[in-house]
Design a protein around this motif. Sequence first.
Motif, short mmCIF file in Angstrom:
data_model
loop_
_atom_site.label_atom_id
_atom_site.label_comp_id
_atom_site.label_asym_id
_atom_site.label_seq_id
_atom_site.Cartn_x
_atom_site.Cartn_y
_atom_site.Cartn_z
N VAL A 16 10.87 1.92 3.50
CA VAL A 16 9.75 2.85 3.63
C VAL A 16 8.99 2.41 4.89
O VAL A 16 8.98 1.22 5.19
CB VAL A 16 8.84 2.71 2.37
CG1 VAL A 16 7.58 3.53 2.50
CG2 VAL A 16 9.61 3.07 1.12
N PRO A 17 8.37 3.34 5.63
CA PRO A 17 7.58 2.91 6.79
C PRO A 17 6.50 1.90 6.38
O PRO A 17 5.91 2.02 5.31
CB PRO A 17 6.94 4.21 7.29
CG PRO A 17 7.82 5.30 6.80
CD PRO A 17 8.40 4.81 5.49
N VAL A 18 6.24 0.93 7.26
CA VAL A 18 5.29 -0.15 6.95
C VAL A 18 4.19 -0.18 7.99
O VAL A 18 4.44 -0.09 9.19
CB VAL A 18 6.02 -1.51 6.95
CG1 VAL A 18 5.01 -2.66 6.81
CG2 VAL A 18 7.05 -1.57 5.84
N LEU A 19 2.95 -0.28 7.52
CA LEU A 19 1.83 -0.65 8.38
C LEU A 19 1.50 -2.10 8.08
O LEU A 19 1.05 -2.42 6.99
CB LEU A 19 0.62 0.24 8.09
CG LEU A 19 0.75 1.71 8.46
CD1 LEU A 19 -0.53 2.46 8.08
CD2 LEU A 19 1.03 1.88 9.94
N ALA A 20 1.77 -2.96 9.07
CA ALA A 20 1.59 -4.39 8.83
C ALA A 20 0.31 -4.86 9.49
O ALA A 20 0.12 -4.70 10.69
CB ALA A 20 2.79 -5.16 9.38
N HIS A 21 -0.57 -5.39 8.68
CA HIS A 21 -1.78 -6.02 9.18
C HIS A 21 -1.37 -7.24 9.99
O HIS A 21 -0.63 -8.09 9.51
CB HIS A 21 -2.66 -6.42 8.01
CG HIS A 21 -3.96 -7.02 8.42
ND1 HIS A 21 -4.97 -6.26 8.95
CD2 HIS A 21 -4.40 -8.29 8.40
CE1 HIS A 21 -6.01 -7.05 9.21
NE2 HIS A 21 -5.69 -8.27 8.89
N HIS A 79 -0.71 -6.78 -1.17
CA HIS A 79 -1.56 -7.78 -0.51
C HIS A 79 -1.64 -9.04 -1.34
O HIS A 79 -1.17 -9.11 -2.48
CB HIS A 79 -2.96 -7.20 -0.26
CG HIS A 79 -3.83 -7.10 -1.48
ND1 HIS A 79 -4.66 -8.12 -1.88
CD2 HIS A 79 -3.97 -6.12 -2.39
CE1 HIS A 79 -5.29 -7.75 -2.99
NE2 HIS A 79 -4.89 -6.54 -3.32
N GLU A 80 -2.20 -10.06 -0.76
CA GLU A 80 -2.49 -11.29 -1.48
C GLU A 80 -3.88 -11.74 -1.04
O GLU A 80 -4.49 -11.13 -0.17
CB GLU A 80 -1.43 -12.36 -1.19
CG GLU A 80 -1.18 -12.61 0.28
CD GLU A 80 0.10 -13.42 0.56
OE1 GLU A 80 0.91 -13.65 -0.36
OE2 GLU A 80 0.27 -13.83 1.71
N GLY A 81 -4.41 -12.78 -1.69
CA GLY A 81 -5.73 -13.26 -1.29
C GLY A 81 -6.84 -12.50 -2.01
O GLY A 81 -6.72 -12.17 -3.17
N ARG A 82 -7.89 -12.22 -1.27
CA ARG A 82 -9.10 -11.62 -1.83
C ARG A 82 -8.82 -10.38 -2.69
O ARG A 82 -8.26 -9.40 -2.19
CB ARG A 82 -10.05 -11.18 -0.71
CG ARG A 82 -10.89 -12.29 -0.14
CD ARG A 82 -11.97 -11.72 0.79
NE ARG A 82 -11.39 -11.22 2.04
CZ ARG A 82 -11.18 -11.96 3.12
NH1 ARG A 82 -11.51 -13.25 3.10
NH2 ARG A 82 -10.66 -11.45 4.20
N ALA A 105 4.50 -15.06 5.81
CA ALA A 105 5.74 -14.99 5.03
C ALA A 105 5.83 -13.66 4.31
O ALA A 105 6.88 -13.00 4.33
CB ALA A 105 5.79 -16.15 4.02
N LEU A 106 4.74 -13.23 3.68
CA LEU A 106 4.74 -11.95 2.97
C LEU A 106 4.96 -10.80 3.95
O LEU A 106 5.79 -9.90 3.71
CB LEU A 106 3.42 -11.76 2.21
CG LEU A 106 3.27 -10.41 1.49
CD1 LEU A 106 4.27 -10.29 0.35
CD2 LEU A 106 1.85 -10.20 0.98
N VAL A 107 4.23 -10.80 5.05
CA VAL A 107 4.33 -9.69 6.01
C VAL A 107 5.74 -9.60 6.57
O VAL A 107 6.33 -8.51 6.65
CB VAL A 107 3.29 -9.86 7.14
CG1 VAL A 107 3.52 -8.83 8.25
CG2 VAL A 107 1.87 -9.74 6.58
N GLU A 108 6.32 -10.75 6.92
CA GLU A 108 7.66 -10.71 7.51
C GLU A 108 8.70 -10.28 6.48
O GLU A 108 9.66 -9.56 6.81
CB GLU A 108 8.02 -12.06 8.13
CG GLU A 108 7.19 -12.28 9.40
CD GLU A 108 7.56 -13.56 10.15
OE1 GLU A 108 8.37 -14.36 9.61
OE2 GLU A 108 7.02 -13.77 11.24
#
Lengths: 422, 422
Positions: free
Chosen positions: B224-229, B128-131, B213-216
Amino acid sequence: MPINKQNEGQCPPMHGLARRARVASGILSVCPVEQRTAALRHVATGLRNETEALLAANRWDLEQANLSPFFRERLTLTTERLESVASSVDALAGMEDPVGQVLAAWQQPNGLKLRRVATPLGVLGMIHEGRPTVGVDAATLAIRSGNVLLLRGGPESFHSTRALHSVIQQGLARAGLPEDAVLMVPDAGPEHVEAMLRAVGLIDVIVVRGGRALVEHVQAEARVPVLAHAAGMCHSYVHQAADPVLARKVVRNAKLRRPGICGATETLLIDAAIAPTFLPNIVADLAAEGCTFRADEAARAILPDLPAATEDDFATEWLDRILNIAVVEGVDAALAHIARFSSRHTEAILTEDEAVAQYFMQRVPSAIVMWNTSTQFSDGGEFGLGGEIGIMSGRMLPRGPVGPAQLMTYRYEVHGQGQLRP
Amino acid sequence: MPINKQNEGQCPPMHGLARRARVASGILSVCPVEQRTAALRHVATGLRNETEALLAANRWDLEQANLSPFFRERLTLTTERLESVASSVDALAGMEDPVGQVLAAWQQPNGLKLRRVATPLGVLGMIHEGRPTVGVDAATLAIRSGNVLLLRGGPESFHSTRALHSVIQQGLARAGLPEDAVLMVPDAGPEHVEAMLRAVGLIDVIVVRGGRALVEHVQAEARVPVLAHAAGMCHSYVHQAADPVLARKVVRNAKLRRPGICGATETLLIDAAIAPTFLPNIVADLAAEGCTFRADEAARAILPDLPAATEDDFATEWLDRILNIAVVEGVDAALAHIARFSSRHTEAILTEDEAVAQYFMQRVPSAIVMWNTSTQFSDGGEFGLGGEIGIMSGRMLPRGPVGPAQLMTYRYEVHGQGQLRP
């Protein structure tokens, strides 16, 4: 983010097919359940009425192919096999429909009513090789679950698959549903596999069934989520508190009923405390039916004539009358062996000690764990799921046998009366 | 297939971390629930007791970083924010535990008893990034659900994340659980992200939260399987049978309560039949609070002073006091607009017509659909799930807000009495 735009221009045939599939998905996912049931009945009838044409298409494949007797056997259609598929389709037609089922419903203190509602995954891509009837199983499971299927069977069964596909499309049309609900790639070219793997936003999930090379290629290259039908490196563990009579008949069934299916036991683990008596008995049982063995040193200390197992043997899915044997010092050693070598498909424990069985079942890393029964029961039909599109050994859902109710996602429906979030 | 061998030699630091995580996972997944509850209580206490040290670490990050005021605001820890996180952890400690819950149980005609039992996903990777508090949310959701977490926060918050991580590990240790149940990459280097994405067999699923950008990048590169917020390109649709008073206050909340969250409405769709009266009213409401607009031609025919929207505007998640507006000819046109531009997160319909609401909810392609309430309610806490690690907009499960009960997989337990498969 206009999702449908990102693949514009990529691989035009796949794009066109997948767009048609998406339109069909919009219809299948909301049509009355009776229409999808009728389509299944028509498919079953079609399989019976069109037997001659299907067998003729199959002969064409068999004449062109240069196959080993094993693969030739798998590829061959017969009247009996078609009838067996038709019966499965009839059974699916009689099953409860998963679309729209309310999986959970609750109310929040602020009065919001929430429901989790089952909804089809959308457009499934099916990549398989081997038996052409796998495509029919997949297509009819898709129809039952409101999904749309894009099919790519093995090149060696192209004409068989095309003939079966035609029967399915006729069944859909007779029920007033779009023929595009089950689509097929236009030819046997390998480029269609690659295009499917990259069809992000067009195909929602790819199901792959086939040999290890195909499955690993799909898993490595796919940009779309993949449900991979697992290799079955399955273990049966005979605990020291096992009923020896029960354990002998269960292990025999687990290994020899059909050695070539993914739920067949490949490795037998035996507690050291009972190995001196149990091992000679089970080896005699199985050897009498033509089974051969690969045994670890502890087992060979009891029966020195057993061939020695290598580490690779313990990782090999024989799919044949060959059984790996290891003698272990209790349940933790059995679990350690399984953690190291299992493909996470199915494991079984044979014991009369319920506490040990619970301990084992909680700690096995696999999708399916059995207690006092045969690993050969690993099958969606045997589980009462109405068939299966495959048995998945990943950790993400769906896991284990995937029938119609597992080919679903869910949406959250939130019903308010004007609530505002504070 | 010895799964743990296939990555031998690859990226040694990740390999070592993930192996430690796997050992911890074996403990967390079977330990008494009271131990994981105690760990959560200790984490909450630690967050309160260590406030000074946490704020000091955060100041270090803030001094080093060269950030926009917006990102600086997100990065900043305060006593109040830490107390809010601690309260959420306390709430999690009081929640029902999902591990081992029996999701379904049935018996087959041959006497086999089957159970579908919830079991942790295993080792979660969080990118993650941010908070920096996002990492605490993820870690405590993991502890509640028996999962192990490998954490990689944003480089800009490295020292804050490390200080928070230390509090979490102390909480685990005080409850007698392995500190390795929540691990963190050793430094802020980008190579750890790449290693996590390739850690097949070591990490079971990666959760990614951050900018597009990070998520994409993660979605494109992960093996690995991804859960994308998800991005939240959310729509509120005011149907012609809407209660105009209710619709005005709900739309105002959906847009302006907190314009920067993913559940904020970005586009307002209004039925043409009511637009001549509804549109001027809602524009006046929102403009009075500083909102600006991007409107289609039909809306501008009613209010010519509204700025014209481009097609790109309708695909833009503003996260700001900007609202796209389109006038549509009925529910099918609204659905077509949503199908084209939605990010599949959350959509809402405002109407008093139940049949239209059902029609809309069945056909929306998104994870969450609301009727007569604000899209700002899209949140695992508001849904009663006990918080969320993110809101997933893919079609595979888990979908929508992911709380502890959604961070689970299941295994099938089959209990026999010596049954053999015929």
